[in-house]
Write a protein that holds these residues in place. Structure first.
Motif, short mmCIF file in Angstrom:
data_model
loop_
_atom_site.label_atom_id
_atom_site.label_comp_id
_atom_site.label_asym_id
_atom_site.label_seq_id
_atom_site.Cartn_x
_atom_site.Cartn_y
_atom_site.Cartn_z
N GLU A 153 62.15 87.10 64.62
CA GLU A 153 62.13 87.67 63.28
C GLU A 153 63.32 87.25 62.41
OE1 GLU A 153 61.85 91.86 63.97
OE2 GLU A 153 59.74 91.76 64.62
N ARG A 154 64.46 86.89 63.04
CA ARG A 154 65.66 86.60 62.26
C ARG A 154 66.24 85.23 62.58
NH1 ARG A 154 69.29 91.77 63.46
NH2 ARG A 154 70.80 90.46 62.36
N TRP A 155 65.37 84.29 62.96
CA TRP A 155 65.82 82.97 63.38
C TRP A 155 66.55 82.20 62.29
CZ3 TRP A 155 63.56 79.23 60.37
CH2 TRP A 155 62.38 79.60 59.71
N HIS A 156 66.25 82.51 61.02
CA HIS A 156 66.86 81.79 59.91
C HIS A 156 68.27 82.30 59.59
CE1 HIS A 156 64.64 85.27 58.49
NE2 HIS A 156 65.50 85.36 57.50
N ARG A 194 62.66 78.00 67.64
CA ARG A 194 62.08 78.78 66.53
C ARG A 194 62.47 78.20 65.18
NH1 ARG A 194 59.34 80.42 63.53
NH2 ARG A 194 58.57 82.51 63.09
N ARG A 195 63.73 77.77 65.04
CA ARG A 195 64.18 77.19 63.77
C ARG A 195 63.46 75.88 63.48
NH1 ARG A 195 70.72 78.41 64.32
NH2 ARG A 195 70.62 80.52 63.42
N LEU A 196 63.32 75.04 64.48
CA LEU A 196 62.67 73.76 64.26
C LEU A 196 61.18 73.93 63.99
CD1 LEU A 196 64.57 71.67 66.93
CD2 LEU A 196 64.76 71.45 64.44
N GLY A 197 60.57 74.92 64.62
CA GLY A 197 59.18 75.23 64.30
C GLY A 197 59.03 75.69 62.86
N GLY A 198 59.96 76.52 62.40
CA GLY A 198 59.94 76.96 61.01
C GLY A 198 60.16 75.81 60.05
N LEU A 204 55.56 70.80 56.02
CA LEU A 204 54.14 70.57 55.78
C LEU A 204 53.60 71.40 54.62
CD1 LEU A 204 52.82 70.50 59.46
CD2 LEU A 204 53.27 68.56 57.96
N ALA A 205 54.17 72.59 54.41
CA ALA A 205 53.58 73.54 53.46
C ALA A 205 54.27 73.58 52.11
CB ALA A 205 53.56 74.94 54.07
N THR A 206 55.43 72.94 51.97
CA THR A 206 56.18 73.01 50.72
C THR A 206 56.64 71.62 50.29
OG1 THR A 206 58.44 73.21 51.61
CG2 THR A 206 57.10 75.22 51.54
N ASP A 207 57.14 71.55 49.05
CA ASP A 207 57.74 70.32 48.53
C ASP A 207 59.26 70.43 48.48
OD1 ASP A 207 55.27 69.03 48.08
OD2 ASP A 207 55.01 70.11 46.19
N LEU A 208 59.83 71.38 49.20
CA LEU A 208 61.27 71.54 49.21
C LEU A 208 61.96 70.29 49.74
CD1 LEU A 208 61.53 75.18 50.64
CD2 LEU A 208 62.20 74.46 48.34
N TYR A 215 68.85 73.84 55.54
CA TYR A 215 69.75 74.97 55.26
C TYR A 215 69.02 76.30 55.44
CZ TYR A 215 73.12 77.93 52.87
OH TYR A 215 74.01 78.92 52.56
N ARG A 216 67.78 76.38 54.95
CA ARG A 216 67.00 77.62 55.10
C ARG A 216 66.75 77.96 56.57
NH1 ARG A 216 62.27 78.71 50.73
NH2 ARG A 216 63.47 78.34 48.83
N CYS A 217 66.71 76.93 57.40
CA CYS A 217 66.41 77.14 58.82
C CYS A 217 67.66 77.26 59.69
CB CYS A 217 65.51 76.02 59.33
SG CYS A 217 63.87 76.04 58.56
N GLY A 218 68.82 77.44 59.05
CA GLY A 218 70.03 77.76 59.80
C GLY A 218 70.93 76.60 60.12
N TYR A 219 70.66 75.41 59.57
CA TYR A 219 71.51 74.26 59.84
C TYR A 219 72.52 74.09 58.69
CZ TYR A 219 68.36 73.20 63.63
OH TYR A 219 67.64 73.29 64.80
N LEU A 220 73.78 73.84 59.04
CA LEU A 220 74.85 73.82 58.05
C LEU A 220 74.89 72.54 57.24
CD1 LEU A 220 77.75 75.47 60.11
CD2 LEU A 220 76.16 76.54 58.49
N ASN A 221 74.33 71.46 57.77
CA ASN A 221 74.30 70.21 57.01
C ASN A 221 73.07 69.41 57.39
OD1 ASN A 221 75.10 68.30 59.30
ND2 ASN A 221 76.86 69.70 59.26
N ASN A 222 72.73 68.45 56.55
CA ASN A 222 71.51 67.68 56.74
C ASN A 222 71.56 66.80 57.99
OD1 ASN A 222 68.87 66.94 55.73
ND2 ASN A 222 69.75 64.93 55.26
#
Length: 247
Positions: A153-156, A194-198, A204-208, A215-222
């Protein structure tokens, strides 16, 4: 008394408080009972002979349908902690915040979804028995289940072994050993999975932009996101997105 939902000729669902309503049931049935507090679900091979009142949601399904669609049902009564994904679907069935016939249609669709996901989870060997798991006590198994639910529930968010230990009431050593014994992976692996699945779903679902998704999935840099994603899926996030869209 529970409200009845006629899902199909081979499946009935009952939701709400109280006993199951009297009426004609399909022959040769099995049942699943889902509870929200405590968050558990149980399988009953002979539902006519057991007490199902405590369950918030009950499925009564023919054994023949279970065999035809899923290859069979469990062969004895069992109970497990209710994972977050199953709990979310069960709550959607109970609440069904749509008017009239739309709510009925939603409930039928969600009942079928929950039954399918239940059998999927029964087959992936990651469920935690409600009466404990191996060398774990029942209380420790509950806390391990809480740790997995927190990750789901709080993976991000910024999760650490210490923060999860404090939230679930287990010390680091017991959390580490217990989590690995139940799920065959470390806490860190579960968070990363869980983060990589998100991230995959967002690609696939967004144009972000890829950097925003990382960053949304908890990674500090690209760079760290790209390395982790490439190890998990065999290709960089940009390649994954372009190939999936082109497919």
């Amino acid at each position: 008394m529970k409200a009845r939902i006629d899902v199909s000729p081979e499946m009935l669902a009952f939701t709400g408080d109280g006993p199951l309503p009297a009426g004609e049931w399909p022959a040769d049935t099995v049942a699943f009972g889902y509870r929200f507090a405590p968050a558990t679900f149980a399988f009953h091979p002979e539902p006519r002979t057991v007490e199902l009142v405590p369950a918030d949601l009950v499925f009564v399904v023919t054994a023949q349908a279970c065999a035809r669609i899923f290859g069979g049902a469990p062969d004895h009564a069992s109970a497990w902690h209710l994972p977050s994904d199953l709990r979310a679907i069960a709550l959607a069935i109970q609440q069904a915040r749509l008017p009239g016939n739309a709510a009925t249609t939603l409930r039928v669709a969600k009942c079928i979804e929950l039954l399918c996901v239940t059998f999927e989870r029964l087959g992936d060997a990651t469920l935690i028995p409600a009466d404990g798991a191996g060398a774990l006590s029942a209380a420790e198994a509950q806390r391990i289940a809480d740790a997995r639910r927190l990750i789901d529930e709080r993976w991000h968010e910024k999760l650490t072994l210490d923060s999860i230990s404090r939230a679930c009431g287990l010390n680091r050593a017991k959390l580490t050993r217990g989590f690995r014994s139940v799920f065959a992976m470390s806490v860190a692996d579960a968070i990363a999975d869980r983060r990589l699945g998100g991230a995959r779903d967002l690609l696939l679902a967004t144009d972000l932009p890829v950097s925003s998704i990382g960053y949304r999935c908890g990674y500090l840099n690209n760079a760290s996101f790209t390395r982790a994603f490439s190890r998990r899926f065999g290709q960089a996030p940009t390649q994954f997105r372009s190939r999936q869209i082109a497919a």
